[in-house]
Design a protein around this motif. Structure first.
Motif, PDB file in Angstrom:
ATOM      1  N   LYS A  62       5.166  59.430  28.698  1.00 56.15           N
ATOM      2  CA  LYS A  62       3.860  59.901  29.156  1.00 56.15           C
ATOM      3  C   LYS A  62       3.940  61.152  30.020  1.00 56.15           C
ATOM      4  CE  LYS A  62       1.344  56.462  27.471  1.00 56.15           C
ATOM      5  NZ  LYS A  62       0.267  56.668  26.484  1.00 56.15           N
TER       6      LYS A  62
ATOM      7  N   TYR B 292     -12.198  46.678  31.718  1.00 59.60           N
ATOM      8  CA  TYR B 292     -11.112  46.750  32.703  1.00 59.60           C
ATOM      9  C   TYR B 292     -11.312  45.696  33.782  1.00 59.60           C
ATOM     10  CZ  TYR B 292      -9.306  51.024  30.642  1.00 59.60           C
ATOM     11  OH  TYR B 292      -8.748  51.929  29.774  1.00 59.60           O
TER      12      TYR B 292
ATOM     13  N   ALA C  26      -7.225  54.925  28.064  1.00 61.75           N
ATOM     14  CA  ALA C  26      -7.623  55.210  29.441  1.00 61.75           C
ATOM     15  C   ALA C  26      -8.527  56.435  29.510  1.00 61.75           C
ATOM     16  CB  ALA C  26      -6.381  55.407  30.300  1.00 61.75           C
ATOM     17  N   SER C  27      -8.424  57.313  28.508  1.00 62.76           N
ATOM     18  CA  SER C  27      -9.270  58.505  28.491  1.00 62.76           C
ATOM     19  C   SER C  27     -10.701  58.187  28.082  1.00 62.76           C
ATOM     20  CB  SER C  27      -8.680  59.559  27.541  1.00 62.76           C
ATOM     21  OG  SER C  27      -8.635  59.055  26.219  1.00 62.76           O
TER      22      SER C  27
ATOM     23  N   SER D 294       1.281  52.623  32.932  1.00 61.09           N
ATOM     24  CA  SER D 294       0.810  53.983  32.667  1.00 61.09           C
ATOM     25  C   SER D 294      -0.602  54.234  33.175  1.00 61.09           C
ATOM     26  CB  SER D 294       0.858  54.254  31.164  1.00 61.09           C
ATOM     27  OG  SER D 294       0.047  53.340  30.467  1.00 61.09           O
ATOM     28  N   SER D 295      -1.248  53.205  33.754  1.00 55.97           N
ATOM     29  CA  SER D 295      -2.618  53.391  34.235  1.00 55.97           C
ATOM     30  C   SER D 295      -2.820  52.630  35.536  1.00 55.97           C
ATOM     31  CB  SER D 295      -3.634  52.910  33.192  1.00 55.97           C
ATOM     32  OG  SER D 295      -3.440  51.542  32.899  1.00 55.97           O
ATOM     33  N   GLU D 296      -3.856  53.015  36.270  1.00 57.95           N
ATOM     34  CA  GLU D 296      -4.141  52.437  37.580  1.00 57.95           C
ATOM     35  C   GLU D 296      -4.491  50.962  37.489  1.00 57.95           C
ATOM     36  OE1 GLU D 296      -4.303  52.949  41.685  1.00 57.95           O
ATOM     37  OE2 GLU D 296      -4.149  54.646  40.310  1.00 57.95           O
TER      38      GLU D 296
END
Length: 420
Positions: free
Chosen positions: A154, A309, A301-302, A115-117
């Motif tokens: 998502k 990370y 992630a926000s 769901s994230s880079e």
């Protein structure tokens, strides 16, 4: 016939009913105080009661006897996550160890919802532990990238989910998995006849009421959320991968390393397995990795300052730890020297508990920091060194992962040397 019930008996029945109702209300209150499922992790005051969670889910505690057995069977020291109780619960892990001791084979299954880079360190924890299991047991591993799940939950487009799956695959490969023993697959690209057949078999064994009861879904949820648990269940059965597990390997046992919030998926799977002629999958389950802001915070992630990370620079790591890592130290030098730090809430100590391999050094830090002989800045400084080394090492490995390597890990192929 006239009733012979006495006033005392009537009172006793009323008291018993009242106590039962009170117990049910207290149980409901406890349920509300702590919600743990694959999509929500929350607890009143932010602190998870893992003992209650084990009792509620019905799994087993991972004790020192099992850890000692790990070391005896593998001839290797137990992983730091085992030694420190970070992987703390299991389901039928003894069955896996019994089978291994007799010379029987098994395979590993874990996964990632892309769901994230990039991944944060909490995402790396199950993969670091899974690599240890692959190394010490010399067994094959399947890794599921649930790109379809992220469309359902998502709201990502199919194309974006597929792109993130490949990006996340690079971070997973950078953990050092053995390509001769590892198959990585994304649901959108691997929805082939074998996995789909098992999905349908599982779905035909599970009622809608059971899905609602296990996962807390309502009629307001999209249909995909009701269907997805079968997709995550299917890799627990070796026939999902006929290109890898056929012939004498067609009914292998499966061991799943995961965080305990994934347990509901596999409770359902274990109920279904005997009806389909498979072994129940075994699980080894971890506690949650805390946000920098502490147990009441949430990695998101926000909020890039809630986590470290794998793409963070050394400057980022230093800034995040110094500025955002919640400290259990006192607010003045004098108080710290006098009272020491509260180690139960101190995030730098919690992170060192995950990532500082030296047990003697960790024990020394805990003793000196807790007594006041060590200051918060010194503990944070040591954590910055440890995390910087891990992230730098990962970034070097990640930079070496090419698109061709991703294709090779994700190619549908036999693994002829998977048990060599």
């Amino acid at each position: 016939m006239a009733s012979t019930t006495t006033a005392g008996e009537t009172l006793a029945v009323a008291v018993a009913a009242a106590e039962q109702q009170k117990g049910e209300e207290e149980e409901e209150e406890e349920e509300e105080e702590q919600v743990i499922n694959p999509w929500e992790v929350s607890a009143k005051g932010g602190k998870i009661d893992y003992d209650k969670l084990v009792d509620k889910f019905g799994c087993q505690r991972l004790d020192q006897t099992l850890i000692d057995r790990f070391e005896r069977l593998t001839g290797r020291r137990a992983h730091v996550f085992l030694r420190r109780g970070l992987f703390f619960a299991h389901r039928d892990l003894t069955d896996i160890l019994d089978a291994y001791e007799k010379g029987d084979k098994f395979y590993l299954y874990t996964g990632r919802g892309p769901s994230s880079e990039s991944l944060h360190l909490g995402h790396l924890v199950p993969f670091m532990f899974t690599k240890y299991l692959q190394d010490v047991f010399k067994v094959p591993l399947v890794i599921q990238l649930t790109d379809d799940e992220k469309c359902m939950w998502k709201g990502l487009s199919v194309q974006e989910s597929e792109r993130l799956a490949r990006q996340n695959a690079k971070d997973i490969i950078a953990c050092g998995f053995d390509i001769e023993r590892t198959f990585i697959f994304a649901d959108f690209s691997y929805m082939s006849p074998p996995i789909y057949k098992n999905i349908v078999r599982i779905a035909n064994c599970v009622t809608g009421n059971k899905i609602v009861g296990i996962f807390g879904l309502t009629l307001e949820d999209y249909g995909g959320k009701f269907f997805f648990p079968y997709i995550q269940a299917a890799p627990s059965f070796p026939s999902t991968f006929p290109h890898i597990f056929s012939g004498k390997y067609s009914n292998l046992r499966c061991l799943i390393p995961c965080a305990i919030d994934q347990d509901p998926y596999f409770r359902m799977t274990r109920d279904v397995a005997p009806r389909l002629g498979y072994h129940k999958p075994s699980l080894i389950e971890s506690k949650f990795f805390p946000a920098l802001q502490g147990e009441s915070g949430k990695m998101s992630a926000s909020d890039p300052n809630s986590a470290i990370y794998v793409t963070d620079s050394l400057k980022d790591i230093k800034n995040k730890v110094n500025k955002y890592a919640f400290s259990g130290g006192q607010d003045t030098l004098e108080k710290q020297r006098k009272y020491g730090a509260n180690l139960e809430v101190d995030v730098p100590v919690k992170y060192l508990n995950f990532f500082l391999d030296d047990d003697v050094e960790l024990s020394s830090i805990r003793e000196e920091y807790g007594s006041g002989a060590m200051l918060t800045g010194e503990v944070k400084g040591r954590l910055i060194e440890v995390l910087s080394e891990i992230v730098e090492r990962h970034q070097r490995a990640r930079a070496a992962v090419t698109e061709e390597m991703v294709d090779a890990f994700m190619a549908v192929r036999p693994l002829p040397r998977m048990f060599h």
